[in-house]
Write an enzyme that holds these catalytic residues in place. Structure first.
Site, PDB file in Angstrom:
ATOM      1  N   ARG A  46      94.311 -57.902  50.766  1.00  0.00           N
ATOM      2  CA  ARG A  46      93.233 -57.432  49.880  1.00  0.00           C
ATOM      3  C   ARG A  46      92.020 -58.351  49.985  1.00  0.00           C
ATOM      4  NH1 ARG A  46      93.600 -58.872  45.022  1.00  0.00           N
ATOM      5  NH2 ARG A  46      95.785 -58.356  44.701  1.00  0.00           N
ATOM      6  N   TYR A  98      74.106 -37.662  46.914  1.00  0.00           N
ATOM      7  CA  TYR A  98      75.443 -37.109  47.068  1.00  0.00           C
ATOM      8  C   TYR A  98      76.097 -36.884  45.685  1.00  0.00           C
ATOM      9  CZ  TYR A  98      80.449 -37.089  47.808  1.00  0.00           C
ATOM     10  OH  TYR A  98      81.778 -36.789  47.744  1.00  0.00           O
TER      11      TYR A  98
HETATM   12  C1  LIG Z   1      75.422 -39.446  51.575  1.00  0.00           C
HETATM   13  C2  LIG Z   1      76.811 -39.721  51.120  1.00  0.00           C
HETATM   14  N1  LIG Z   1      77.082 -40.871  50.480  1.00  0.00           N
HETATM   15  C3  LIG Z   1      78.331 -41.173  50.042  1.00  0.00           C
HETATM   16  C4  LIG Z   1      79.370 -40.280  50.216  1.00  0.00           C
HETATM   17  C5  LIG Z   1      80.730 -40.635  49.710  1.00  0.00           C
HETATM   18  O1  LIG Z   1      81.574 -40.981  50.768  1.00  0.00           O
HETATM   19  P1  LIG Z   1      83.156 -40.798  50.783  1.00  0.00           P
HETATM   20  O2  LIG Z   1      83.437 -39.323  50.755  1.00  0.00           O
HETATM   21  O3  LIG Z   1      83.564 -41.473  52.051  1.00  0.00           O
HETATM   22  O4  LIG Z   1      83.691 -41.467  49.560  1.00  0.00           O
HETATM   23  C6  LIG Z   1      79.143 -39.074  50.884  1.00  0.00           C
HETATM   24  C7  LIG Z   1      80.249 -38.111  51.083  1.00  0.00           C
HETATM   25  O5  LIG Z   1      80.040 -36.955  51.383  1.00  0.00           O
HETATM   26  C8  LIG Z   1      77.826 -38.786  51.333  1.00  0.00           C
HETATM   27  O6  LIG Z   1      77.537 -37.625  51.961  1.00  0.00           O
END
Ligand SMILES: Cc1ncc(COP(=O)(O)O)c(C=O)c1O
Length: 380
Positions: A46, A98
Site C-alpha cells: 500500500r 465527468y
Molecule cells: C474525464 C474523466 N475523468 C475522470 C474519470 C474517472 O475515471 P475512472 O472511471 O477511471 O474512475 C473519467 C471516466 O470516465 C473521465 O472521463
C-alpha cells in the site's frame, strides 16, 4: 529522449539485476526488512510497490515532471487530490466535468464543510470576484462531454497570484497532446483507464506534479486512503503506455475524419470537436495543446431518431468510457452524466439528444460506413 522513446524506456529502475526487458510484476504485499534498525524502500505494497513505482516514474517522465502517483481508478486519483482540502475551503470547477467528479463535488464536499462553485465560462472569469476561501480550481479541458476548452495558462496564472491551486483533469488528451504543468497548473489527474491503458481492460488513475510538499501530502494520503493501483494493473498500464503515441495519432486522425463527415451530413445538427475550425475554442486549443484527441459529441436534426441511430450502429458499441482501441457511443444524459440533476443537465447543454462518440483505431472507412448506414436507418 523524446516522448515516444520515453514511453518505452522511461521509468527504468533496478529490477533485481535479472535483465528483464519488461519491468517485472512484484506480486508481494510485504517486503523483508533487513533488521530492526534497517529500513528499505519497500515495506508494504500500500505504501509502495516496485511495479507501481516503475509506472509512477514513467508517467512523471512522460510529463517532464518530478512525481507520479498511481491509483486504482481515475476517481481514486481525483478523490486523492480533493483530500488536500480542509473544512471551510472552496473549489471553483468548470461546468461540464465527468459525471463521477460531479457526483463527488455535489455529494461529498458538503459532508466535509467544503464549498464549490460552478463557473460557466472560466475563460472570462474575473478572479477579483473570487471568495477569499477559494483554495483550488478544478478544470477538465477539453470538457466532458461538450468538448469546451479552458485556458489553462491564463487561469493558472491568475490562480497562482492568489495562492490557489490549479488542478487539471487531462484524461481526454494525455501528456502526449497537452502538458498542463508546463502551462502553469500545479497538479494533473488522469483516468488512465482511458488512453494510457488503452485497451478497455483495467481501471487506473494517475496524479502527476512537481511540488515537493504537495507530493509529500498526496503520498501520505495515498498510503492512508489505500486506493492504490495493484502490481498487475501497474504492469498492464506500463504496457499500454508503450503504444500510447501510435494509438493517439490514429484515434485523432479517425476522430477528425468522423467529425468532418458528421459536420457535412444533413442528418447532423451539431458536432463538438476542438479539431474542427468551426469549434468556438479552435485557436485556444492550438495554443495550449498539440492535438485534439479522439472524443466528439453530436446532436441529430429533428427528422432523425437519436435512439435508433445508436441502435443501428454495428461497430460503435453502446457503452460508457473512452480511450480504448474500439469505437464507442454513449448517451451522456442517461449514462456518463446521469449524476447531474435534470435541470443542471439542460442548463449546461447535456440534453436527451446529445450523443458522445469515442473514436477507436479501426479503419476510418469502416467507421464512416457504419455511421452513414445508421444515419440512413434513423431517418423518421
Ligand atoms: C474525464 C474523466 N475523468 C475522470 C474519470 C474517472 O475515471 P475512472 O472511471 O477511471 O474512475 C473519467 C471516466 O470516465 C473521465 O472521463
Amino acid at each position: 529522449m523524446r516522448y515516444e522513446s520515453i514511453a518505452i524506456h522511461g521509468g527504468k529502475t533496478e529490477d533485481s539485476g535479472k535483465g528483464a526487458v519488461n519491468y517485472p510484476v512484484y506480486l508481494s504485499s510485504t517486503f523483508i526488512q533487513p533488521s530492526l534498525e534497517e529500513f528499505q524502500e519497500f515495506a508494504y505494497t500500500r505504501g509502495g510497490n516496485p511495479t507501481r513505482s516503475h509506472v509512477e516514474k514513467l508517467v512523471a517522465d512522460l510529463e517532464g515532471a518530478k512525481y507520479g502517483l498511481a491509483l486504482a481508478s481515475g476517481m481514486a486519483a481525483t478523490s486523492l487530490v480533493f483530500g488536500l482540502l480542509k473544512q471551510g475551503d472552496k473549489v471553483l470547477i468548470n461546468n461540464n466535468v465527468y459525471g463521477g467528479t460531479w457526483r463527488y463535488v455535489s455529494n461529498i464536499f458538503s459532508l466535509h464543510g467544503i464549498e464549490y462553485e460552478v463557473i460557466a465560462n472560466f475563460n472570462e472569469y474575473d478572479f477579483e470576484q473570487a471568495d477569499s476561501n477559494v483554495k483550488m480550481i478544478f478544470l477538465e479541458t477539453p470538457s466532458n462531454p461538450l468538448l469546451e476548452v479552458t485556458d489553462i495558462r491564463k487561469i493558472s496564472k491568475a490562480a497562482k497570484a492568489r495562492d490557489i491551486l490549479t488542478v487539471v483533469d487531462n484524461t481526454f488528451l494525455t501528456s502526449y497532446f497537452q502538458k498542463p504543468l508546463d502551462l502553469g497548473a500545479d497538479i494533473v489527474v488522469y483516468s488512465a483507464t482511458k488512453y494510457y491503458a488503452g485497451h478497455s481492460d483495467i481501471l487506473a488513475g494517475l496524479v502527476v506534479l512537481n511540488d515537493d510538499e504537495l507530493y509529500r501530502q498526496l503520498k501520505f494520503l495515498q498510503n492512508t486512503y489505500g486506493g492504490i493501483l495493484s502490481p498487475t494493473d501497474s504492469f498492464l498500464l506500463t504496457r499500454g503506455i508503450k503504444t500510447l503515441s501510435l494509438r493517439l495519432d490514429k484515434h485523432q486522425k479517425n476522430a477528425l475524419t468522423v467529425a468532418k463527415f458528421l459536420k457535412a451530413h444533413p442528418a447532423v445538427k451539431d458536432v463538438y470537436y476542438p479539431g474542427l475550425e468551426s469549434h468556438k475554442n479552435y485557436d485556444l486549443q492550438r495554443a495550449q495543446a498539440t492535438g485534439d484527441g479522439g472524443v466528439l459529441s453530436l446532436r441529430l436534426q429533428d427528422g432523425w431518431d437519436t435512439s435508433k441511430f445508436a441502435k443501428e450502429l454495428k461497430i460503435f458499441d453502446l457503452a460508457v468510457s473512452l480511450g480504448g482501441v474500439e469505437s464507442l457511443i454513449c448517451h451522456p444524459a442517461t449514462m456518463t452524466h446521469e449524476s447531474y440533476a435534470k435541470e443542471l443537465q439542460e442548463q449546461i447543454g447535456i440534453d436527451s439528444k446529445l450523443l458522445r462518440l469515442a473514436i477507436g483505431i479501426e479503419h476510418e472507412d469502416d467507421l464512416l460506413e457504419d455511421l452513414a448506414n445508421a444515419l440512413d436507418k434513423a431517418k423518421l
